[in-house]
Design a protein around this motif. Structure first.
Motif, PDB file in Angstrom:
ATOM      1  N   ASP A  95      26.025  50.393  66.004  1.00 41.34           N
ATOM      2  CA  ASP A  95      25.598  49.089  65.485  1.00 41.34           C
ATOM      3  C   ASP A  95      24.195  48.694  65.927  1.00 41.34           C
ATOM      4  N   ASP A  97      22.891  47.845  68.725  1.00 34.72           N
ATOM      5  CA  ASP A  97      22.747  46.659  69.580  1.00 34.72           C
ATOM      6  C   ASP A  97      22.242  47.011  70.973  1.00 34.72           C
ATOM      7  N   GLU A 104      30.138  50.781  75.043  1.00 32.85           N
ATOM      8  CA  GLU A 104      30.958  49.730  74.421  1.00 32.85           C
ATOM      9  C   GLU A 104      32.445  50.063  74.482  1.00 32.85           C
ATOM     10  N   ASN A 110      33.091  45.709  70.248  1.00 41.35           N
ATOM     11  CA  ASN A 110      33.143  46.399  68.961  1.00 41.35           C
ATOM     12  C   ASN A 110      31.917  47.300  68.792  1.00 41.35           C
ATOM     13  N   GLN A 111      32.158  48.596  68.605  1.00 40.96           N
ATOM     14  CA  GLN A 111      31.054  49.554  68.480  1.00 40.96           C
ATOM     15  C   GLN A 111      30.332  49.444  67.145  1.00 40.96           C
ATOM     16  N   TYR A 113      29.805  46.396  65.479  1.00 46.78           N
ATOM     17  CA  TYR A 113      29.311  45.043  65.198  1.00 46.78           C
ATOM     18  C   TYR A 113      28.438  44.586  66.368  1.00 46.78           C
ATOM     19  N   PRO A 114      27.213  44.089  66.090  1.00 49.39           N
ATOM     20  CA  PRO A 114      26.237  43.880  67.153  1.00 49.39           C
ATOM     21  C   PRO A 114      26.135  42.466  67.732  1.00 49.39           C
ATOM     22  N   GLY A 119      31.370  41.602  70.058  1.00 52.83           N
ATOM     23  CA  GLY A 119      30.596  42.721  69.526  1.00 52.83           C
ATOM     24  C   GLY A 119      29.362  43.077  70.336  1.00 52.83           C
ATOM     25  N   TRP A 120      28.841  42.106  71.077  1.00 52.59           N
ATOM     26  CA  TRP A 120      27.584  42.309  71.803  1.00 52.59           C
ATOM     27  C   TRP A 120      27.858  42.183  73.302  1.00 52.59           C
ATOM     28  N   PRO A 121      27.773  43.279  74.041  1.00 53.00           N
ATOM     29  CA  PRO A 121      28.093  43.218  75.469  1.00 53.00           C
ATOM     30  C   PRO A 121      27.290  42.176  76.241  1.00 53.00           C
TER      31      PRO A 121
HETATM   32 CA   LIG Z   1      28.555  46.208  69.516  1.00 52.75          CA
END
Ligand SMILES: [Ca+2]
Ligand SMILES: [Ca+2]
Ligand SMILES: [Ca+2]
Ligand SMILES: [Ca+2]
Length: 209
Positions: A95, A97, A104, A110-111, A113-114, A119-121
């Motif tokens: 993604d 990100d 992730e 979510n790998q 979705y960014p 979705g974004w660490p």
């Molecule tokens: Ca992600």
């Protein structure tokens, strides 16, 4: 020669029973015929669920090299989440990100979705003033309301969600350390490609809602 060939295929499919045929693009001189021989299937639905399926498809699925990909069949399963031309199966960061698929997977986001907390660490704390944005609240969440800092997988405060660089910085060290806080402030995860190189701390919001 294209039409007679297609006609033969259609007859063969009908003779086999339950087969189906799809025709691809063609011009006067060139054509890309496509066909599928299946044992049945189609659309089925109830009041609550619907499914579209193909039964008895003998050859299907993705096949690819570094430069080409072939999706055979109706359900090839080839995806490119960030549409950068590198298919997910070969993309180390699906993604885009800034956090690798491997990271992730460990962090639990979510790998494909960014943005957002799932979705974004880097989005550790959401809310009205911090949504899709890295602020002092995200930094503070390493300490409060639960102390995750200087913990490893055996400590009660450990949570892989804060282990942004998975594992210890040095062999035998704490898993959540200054290295993980540093991932928010410096290094490739602090200026992910989706931000066009901008620093995420007190910077722009994640570009997707
Ligand atoms: Ca992600
Ligand atoms: Ca990609
Ligand atoms: Ca990623
Ligand atoms: Ca770590």
């Amino acid at each position: 020669m294209i039409r007679p060939l297609i006609g033969l295929l259609a007859l063969a499919a009908l003779a086999a029973g339950g087969g189906s045929l799809a025709v691809g693009p063609e011009s006067t001189n060139f054509g890309i015929p496509s066909s599928v021989f299946g044992g049945g299937g189609g659309a089925a639905s109830s009041a609550t669920y619907a499914v579209g399926g193909t039964a008895g498809q003998p050859v299907a699925g993705p096949a690819q090299s570094a430069n080409y990909a072939l999706g055979a069949g109706y359900w090839p399963g080839i995806t490119d989440a960030d549409t950068d031309g590198v298919f997910d199966a070969s993309d180390l960061d699906d993604d885009n990100d800034g956090f690798s698929d491997s990271a992730e997977s460990s962090i639990g986001t979510n790998q494909a979705y960014p943005c957002g907390g799932s979705g974004w660490p880097a989005e550790l704390v959401g809310g009205e003033f911090s949504e899709n944005k890295v602020t002092i609240q995200d930094l503070g969440s390493f300490l409060l309301p639960v102390n995750h800092f200087n913990t490893d997988e055996n400590d009660p405060g450990f949570d892989p969600r804060w282990d942004l660089v998975p594992g210890p910085a040095v062999p035998g060290g704490d898993w959540i350390s200054i290295q993980d806080i540093g991932a928010l402030l410096g290094g490739p995860t602090s200026t992910p490609p989706m931000m066009d190189g901008a620093a995420i701390f007190n910077g722009p919001t994640c570009p997707l809602p």
